[in-house]
Design an enzyme around this catalytic site. Structure first.
Site, PDB file in Angstrom:
ATOM      1  N   ASP A  39       0.831  -1.219   0.000  1.00  0.00           N
ATOM      2  CA  ASP A  39       0.000   0.000   0.000  1.00  0.00           C
ATOM      3  C   ASP A  39       0.854   1.251   0.000  1.00  0.00           C
ATOM      4  O   ASP A  39       1.491   1.577   1.001  1.00  0.00           O
ATOM      5  CB  ASP A  39      -0.878   0.004   1.254  1.00  0.00           C
ATOM      6  N   MET A  41       1.081   5.208  -0.092  1.00  0.00           N
ATOM      7  CA  MET A  41       0.234   6.356   0.256  1.00  0.00           C
ATOM      8  C   MET A  41       1.074   7.634   0.234  1.00  0.00           C
ATOM      9  O   MET A  41       2.186   7.655   0.751  1.00  0.00           O
ATOM     10  CB  MET A  41      -0.348   6.163   1.658  1.00  0.00           C
ATOM     11  N   HIS A  70      -0.482  -1.141  -4.721  1.00  0.00           N
ATOM     12  CA  HIS A  70      -1.731  -0.362  -4.699  1.00  0.00           C
ATOM     13  C   HIS A  70      -1.350   1.101  -4.483  1.00  0.00           C
ATOM     14  O   HIS A  70      -0.945   1.484  -3.386  1.00  0.00           O
ATOM     15  CB  HIS A  70      -2.592  -0.919  -3.545  1.00  0.00           C
ATOM     16  N   MET A  72      -2.201   4.561  -3.709  1.00  0.00           N
ATOM     17  CA  MET A  72      -3.179   5.514  -3.177  1.00  0.00           C
ATOM     18  C   MET A  72      -2.513   6.891  -3.213  1.00  0.00           C
ATOM     19  O   MET A  72      -2.081   7.434  -2.177  1.00  0.00           O
ATOM     20  CB  MET A  72      -3.595   5.122  -1.754  1.00  0.00           C
ATOM     21  N   MET A 141     -12.434  -1.160  -2.872  1.00  0.00           N
ATOM     22  CA  MET A 141     -11.976  -0.867  -1.507  1.00  0.00           C
ATOM     23  C   MET A 141     -13.120  -1.107  -0.537  1.00  0.00           C
ATOM     24  O   MET A 141     -14.234  -0.591  -0.768  1.00  0.00           O
ATOM     25  CB  MET A 141     -11.529   0.592  -1.391  1.00  0.00           C
ATOM     26  N   GLY A 148      -4.852   0.746   7.780  1.00  0.00           N
ATOM     27  CA  GLY A 148      -5.244  -0.641   8.019  1.00  0.00           C
ATOM     28  C   GLY A 148      -6.067  -0.679   9.301  1.00  0.00           C
ATOM     29  O   GLY A 148      -6.237   0.326   9.984  1.00  0.00           O
ATOM     30  N   GLY A 149      -6.628  -1.855   9.591  1.00  0.00           N
ATOM     31  CA  GLY A 149      -7.328  -2.057  10.857  1.00  0.00           C
ATOM     32  C   GLY A 149      -8.709  -1.452  10.958  1.00  0.00           C
ATOM     33  O   GLY A 149      -9.289  -1.363  12.036  1.00  0.00           O
ATOM     34  N   ASP A 180     -10.176  -5.088  -0.376  1.00  0.00           N
ATOM     35  CA  ASP A 180      -9.037  -4.627   0.432  1.00  0.00           C
ATOM     36  C   ASP A 180      -9.552  -3.756   1.571  1.00  0.00           C
ATOM     37  O   ASP A 180     -10.104  -2.691   1.341  1.00  0.00           O
ATOM     38  CB  ASP A 180      -8.095  -3.822  -0.483  1.00  0.00           C
ATOM     39  N   GLY A 202      -4.419  -7.326   5.960  1.00  0.00           N
ATOM     40  CA  GLY A 202      -3.215  -6.901   6.677  1.00  0.00           C
ATOM     41  C   GLY A 202      -3.316  -7.324   8.132  1.00  0.00           C
ATOM     42  O   GLY A 202      -2.760  -8.340   8.555  1.00  0.00           O
TER      43      GLY A 202
HETATM   44  C1  DX5 Z   1      -6.204   0.893   3.246  1.00  0.00           C
HETATM   45  C2  DX5 Z   1      -5.215  -0.221   3.017  1.00  0.00           C
HETATM   46  C3  DX5 Z   1      -5.615  -1.361   3.934  1.00  0.00           C
HETATM   47  C4  DX5 Z   1      -4.605  -2.464   4.079  1.00  0.00           C
HETATM   48  C5  DX5 Z   1      -5.216  -3.675   4.754  1.00  0.00           C
HETATM   49  O1  DX5 Z   1      -5.793   2.022   2.623  1.00  0.00           O
HETATM   50  O2  DX5 Z   1      -5.237  -0.610   1.666  1.00  0.00           O
HETATM   51  O3  DX5 Z   1      -6.814  -1.856   3.432  1.00  0.00           O
HETATM   52  O4  DX5 Z   1      -4.238  -2.884   2.812  1.00  0.00           O
HETATM   53  O5  DX5 Z   1      -5.944  -3.260   5.826  1.00  0.00           O
HETATM   54  P1  DX5 Z   1      -6.510  -4.273   6.930  1.00  0.00           P
HETATM   55  O6  DX5 Z   1      -5.578  -4.140   8.094  1.00  0.00           O
HETATM   56  O7  DX5 Z   1      -7.901  -3.773   7.195  1.00  0.00           O
HETATM   57  O8  DX5 Z   1      -6.511  -5.659   6.346  1.00  0.00           O
HETATM   58 ZN    ZN Z   2      -4.401  -1.709  -0.406  1.00  0.00          ZN
END
Ligand code: DX5
Ligand code: ZN
Length: 220
Positions: A39, A41, A70, A72, A141, A148-149, A180, A202
Site C-alpha cells: 500500500d 500512500m 496499490h 493511493m 476498496m 489498516g485495521g 481490500d 493486513g
Molecule cells: C487501506 C489499506 C488497507 C490495508 C489492509 O488504505 O489498503 O486496506 O491494505 O488493511 P486491513 O488491516 O484492514 O486488512
Molecule cells: Zn491496499
C-alpha cells in the site's frame, strides 16, 4: 496472471513489522500467502504516508512473490514507472486520482506490469465502466483508503463487487476482483459470496496468532 476464478490471498505488508521486511515477506509466503500487497500512500490522496519505490525495491529483493502494488496517490500517471522499475508485478491506480485513467493503464502494461483500477467506498461503480476492458484487476476498496485495521463496509461495497462480477460475465472479460480493507476469516466469506477472488488482508493476518491457520481458513 492466475485465473480470475481462483482464490488468491494477498497479505498486506502495511500491517507487517517494517523493520524486518525480508522476514515478514517470507513469513507471508511460508504461511501460504499467494501475493504480497503493498500500500503506497502519498499523504495527499489519503491522509497518511507509507512508502515509495525504494521500499518496494527492498521487498522485491527479499521475495519472489507476486507484488501487488496499490497506489493511493494523486499522480499515479507520474509515478507508476518508478514502481514498475522497482519490481512491481501489478500496479493498481485509483479512478478518483487526477490523471487520464486509460493512458495510465496502457502505460502500466507497456512497462511490463499487469494493471488494476480501484474505487473507494464513496465512488460510484459507473466511474469504472469505461475501463473494464483495459484492466487485469478491479479493486473494490472495502474501507476508506488510508489506514489498516478499519471495519469492513459491507452495504456500501458488496453491491459493487456484484456489479463487477456481472459486468465481467456480460462482457466476457477476465479481470480479477479484489477487495481490500477489513478482510478477515469472516468477511472473506461475504466478499467471496458476492464475487471477489483476490483477498487483501493486513491486520487479520500479520497480527494473527497463527498466520498459516488464518490464511488456510481464508481459503475455505
Ligand atoms: C487501506 C489499506 C488497507 C490495508 C489492509 O488504505 O489498503 O486496506 O491494505 O488493511 P486491513 O488491516 O484492514 O486488512
Ligand atoms: Zn491496499
Amino acid at each position: 496472471m492466475k485465473d480470475c476464478k481462483q482464490r488468491i490471498i494477498a497479505p498486506s505488508i502495511l500491517a507487517a513489522d517494517w523493520s524486518r521486511v525480508a522476514e515478514e515477506s517470507n513469513r507471508a509466503k511460508e504461511t501460504g500467502g499467494d501475493w504480497l500487497h503493498l500500500d503506497v500512500m502519498d499523504g495527499h490522496f489519503v491522509d497518511n504516508i507509507s512508502f515509495g519505490p525504494t521500499y518496494v525495491e527492498a521487498v522485491r529483493k527479499s521475495t519472489d512473490q507476486y507484488l501487488d502494488v496499490h497506489l493511493m496517490i494523486t499522480r499515479p500517471d507520474h509515478f507508476f514507472p518508478r514502481f514498475a522499475k522497482a519490481g512491481a508485478d501489478n500496479i493498481t491506480v485509483h479512478v478518483e486520482s487526477d490523471h487520464d485513467v486509460a493512458e495510465t493503464l496502457a502505460g502500466i502494461r507497456e512497462a511490463g506490469c499487469h494493471c488494476g483500477l480501484a474505487l473507494s467506498p464513496d465512488t460510484d461503480f459507473d466511474d469504472m465502466r469505461p475501463f473494464l476492458d483495459q484492466i487485469d484487476l478491479l479493486l473494490v476498496m472495502t474501507v476508506r483508503p488510508g489506514y489498516g485495521g478499519q471495519a469492513f463496509m459491507e452495504s456500501e461495497t458488496m453491491p459493487k463487487v456484484q456489479e463487477a462480477l456481472a459486468e465481467r460475465e456480460r462482457l466476457g472479460l477476465s479481470y480479477h476482483i479484489e477487495v481490500d480493507g477489513g478482510i478477515d476469516t469472516k468477511t472473506v466469506k461475504i466478499a467471496a459470496a458476492n464475487g471477489a477472488n483476490v483477498m487483501v488482508a493486513g491486520t487479520s493476518l500479520f497480527a494473527a496468532p497463527d498466520m498459516a491457520a488464518a490464511i488456510s481458513e481464508m481459503r475455505e
